[in-house]
Design an enzyme around this catalytic site. Structure first.
Site, PDB file in Angstrom:
ATOM      1  N   LEU A  60       0.803  -1.224   0.000  1.00 25.52           N
ATOM      2  CA  LEU A  60       0.000   0.000   0.000  1.00 25.52           C
ATOM      3  C   LEU A  60       0.837   1.275   0.000  1.00 25.52           C
ATOM      4  O   LEU A  60       0.409   2.298  -0.537  1.00 25.52           O
ATOM      5  CB  LEU A  60      -0.919   0.002   1.224  1.00 25.52           C
ATOM      6  CG  LEU A  60      -1.801   1.234   1.425  1.00 25.52           C
ATOM      7  CD1 LEU A  60      -2.862   1.314   0.323  1.00 25.52           C
ATOM      8  CD2 LEU A  60      -2.472   1.217   2.795  1.00 25.52           C
ATOM      9  N   TYR A  61       2.029   1.249   0.587  1.00 24.22           N
ATOM     10  CA  TYR A  61       2.801   2.469   0.774  1.00 24.22           C
ATOM     11  C   TYR A  61       3.153   3.097  -0.579  1.00 24.22           C
ATOM     12  O   TYR A  61       3.829   2.491  -1.409  1.00 24.22           O
ATOM     13  CB  TYR A  61       4.084   2.200   1.559  1.00 24.22           C
ATOM     14  CG  TYR A  61       3.860   1.715   2.973  1.00 24.22           C
ATOM     15  CD1 TYR A  61       2.612   1.782   3.587  1.00 24.22           C
ATOM     16  CD2 TYR A  61       4.913   1.195   3.720  1.00 24.22           C
ATOM     17  CE1 TYR A  61       2.418   1.337   4.880  1.00 24.22           C
ATOM     18  CE2 TYR A  61       4.725   0.752   5.033  1.00 24.22           C
ATOM     19  CZ  TYR A  61       3.473   0.822   5.591  1.00 24.22           C
ATOM     20  OH  TYR A  61       3.288   0.379   6.882  1.00 24.22           O
ATOM     21  N   ALA A  62       2.691   4.341  -0.754  1.00 23.66           N
ATOM     22  CA  ALA A  62       2.887   5.071  -2.014  1.00 23.66           C
ATOM     23  C   ALA A  62       2.432   4.229  -3.196  1.00 23.66           C
ATOM     24  O   ALA A  62       3.014   4.292  -4.281  1.00 23.66           O
ATOM     25  CB  ALA A  62       4.335   5.521  -2.176  1.00 23.66           C
ATOM     26  N   MET A  63       1.390   3.425  -2.963  1.00 17.70           N
ATOM     27  CA  MET A  63       0.801   2.588  -4.019  1.00 17.70           C
ATOM     28  C   MET A  63       1.855   1.742  -4.724  1.00 17.70           C
ATOM     29  O   MET A  63       1.889   1.621  -5.944  1.00 17.70           O
ATOM     30  CB  MET A  63       0.043   3.457  -5.018  1.00 17.70           C
ATOM     31  CG  MET A  63      -1.060   4.287  -4.392  1.00 17.70           C
ATOM     32  SD  MET A  63      -2.292   3.302  -3.477  1.00 17.70           S
ATOM     33  CE  MET A  63      -3.233   2.610  -4.817  1.00 17.70           C
ATOM     34  N   LYS A  86       3.800  -6.253   3.403  1.00 16.27           N
ATOM     35  CA  LYS A  86       2.447  -6.597   3.847  1.00 16.27           C
ATOM     36  C   LYS A  86       1.477  -6.601   2.677  1.00 16.27           C
ATOM     37  O   LYS A  86       1.739  -6.006   1.633  1.00 16.27           O
ATOM     38  CB  LYS A  86       1.948  -5.587   4.888  1.00 16.27           C
ATOM     39  CG  LYS A  86       2.935  -5.206   5.957  1.00 16.27           C
ATOM     40  CD  LYS A  86       2.340  -4.158   6.884  1.00 16.27           C
ATOM     41  CE  LYS A  86       3.403  -3.458   7.696  1.00 16.27           C
ATOM     42  NZ  LYS A  86       4.224  -2.528   6.875  1.00 16.27           N
TER      43      LYS A  86
END
Length: 343
Positions: A60-63, A86
């Site tokens: 998810l981080y920065a897509m 994750k």
């Protein structure tokens, strides 16, 4: 740097873990961080220099950009690194893009491997509890990933105590690989995991990775009093903080910091490092000076009196069901009866 085994495994990780939520220019995360490749490389190189071998990211981080930048920064030092990522959160509006179904797990692990530029993930973590997918399905799919060699160990994040216990019980009964670690929010202004999560993971010999040890910078002292609406927390006030109690905690942190010639942030991280069962503290930074400040916390040894001060000022109210009505160590039944009569 100090190292501990991750739970009941032979995998040793550094007491500080580099969090990568600040990596990437995606505008969704502008308030959190927007580090580009040259800045990421500098921070990752510095992490290796001081002995940090543990790196935490997420799809998810920065897509996805965070994984890509981390993989490039680690480069040829892959075997020196323990990479944790994750899955759970969606990238698209597709019906099956959210959660931990077998379809989602198999899709997301391949995407993460590609972005990270590696053929295996050291620690693959479920980012959140999925109430829509049978836990047996999730655990079976993760077990297959470990058996395939694409994942070395599996972990969970943001689970409650009963959810952790249920997952362990199913894995035990089915012969699946078990979750070896829990990633949870824990700080001097957020001690809720002490009621259920920490007792559960300690009992099951799981490792604990702490995220947001400074409560998004609150415990640095920058956002107390009149400054509470400034900086990152004015755009991203998460996790929530009881401001009245929080200000009192920061004042104690400042007093203790002055004794150690340290910063409040260093003392807040040091307090966590002194807590039983905590394996590694995830530190996410936007600037090198913040990183250097966090690194220095590993050397701070707090006295019993200082720990008591911090424990007292940050003590959350105890819910009724967690109150201890049993015998204390060394206490006789008659002693307990006398104590109860006097209250």
């Amino acid at each position: 740097m100090e190292y501990l085994p991750l739970g009941d495994t032979g995998l040793y990780v550094s007491r500080l873990c580099l969090g990568t939520m600040t990596f990437g220019k995606n505008t969704t995360y502008k308030a959190i961080g927007s580090l580009e490749m040259n800045e990421v490389q500098e921070i990752v190189d510095r992490a290796f220099d001081v002995g940090i071998n543990f790196f935490d990211t997420a799809n998810l981080y920065a897509m996805g950009e965070s994984e890509t930048l981390l993989g490039k920064a680690i480069g040829k030092r892959r075997e020196e690194a323990v990479i944790a990522t994750k899955l759970y959160n969606p990238f698209t509006n597709d019906m099956n893009s959210l959660g931990t179904s077998r379809k989602a797990i198999m899709r997301e692990v391949e995407s993460s491997l590609k972005r990270l530029g590696t053929d295996y993930i050291d620690l693959y973590q479920v980012h959140s509890w999925d109430s829509t997918t049978p836990l047996e399905e999730t655990l079976s799919a993760l077990d297959d990933l470990v058996k395939s060699g694409k994942v070395r160990y599996i972990g969970l994040s943001n689970f409650s105590g009963w959810q952790i216990a249920k997952a362990h019980g199913i894995s035990e009964a089915k012969g699946f690989h078990k979750f070896v670690s829990s990633q949870s929010y824990y700080s001097l202004v957020g001690r809720e995991i002490e009621y259920e999560v920490l007792p559960a993971v300690r009992n099951l010999n799981m490792g604990v990775m702490v995220w947001s040890p400074l409560a998004s910078g609150f415990l640095s002292g920058k956002y107390t009093g009149e400054n509470v609406e400034q900086g990152r927390r004015s755009h991203f006030s998460f996790p929530p903080v009881d401001l009245e109690q929080g200000d009192k905690i920061v004042e104690v942190l400042k007093d203790i910091a002055s004794t150690h010639k340290a910063t409040p942030a260093q003392i807040a991280i040091a307090w966590l490092l002194h807590q039983k069962g905590i394996t590694s503290i995830i530190t996410g930074v936007r600037r090198m000076d913040q990183f250097e400040d966090n690194i220095a916390s590993i050397k701070i040894k707090l006295s019993r009196e200082e720990l008591t001060q911090l424990n007292t000022v940050s003590q959350p109210g105890t819910p009724f069901m967690y109150m201890d009505f049993g015998l204390q160590r060394g206490q006789t039944l008659q002693d307990r009866v006398t104590q109860l009569k006097s209250t």
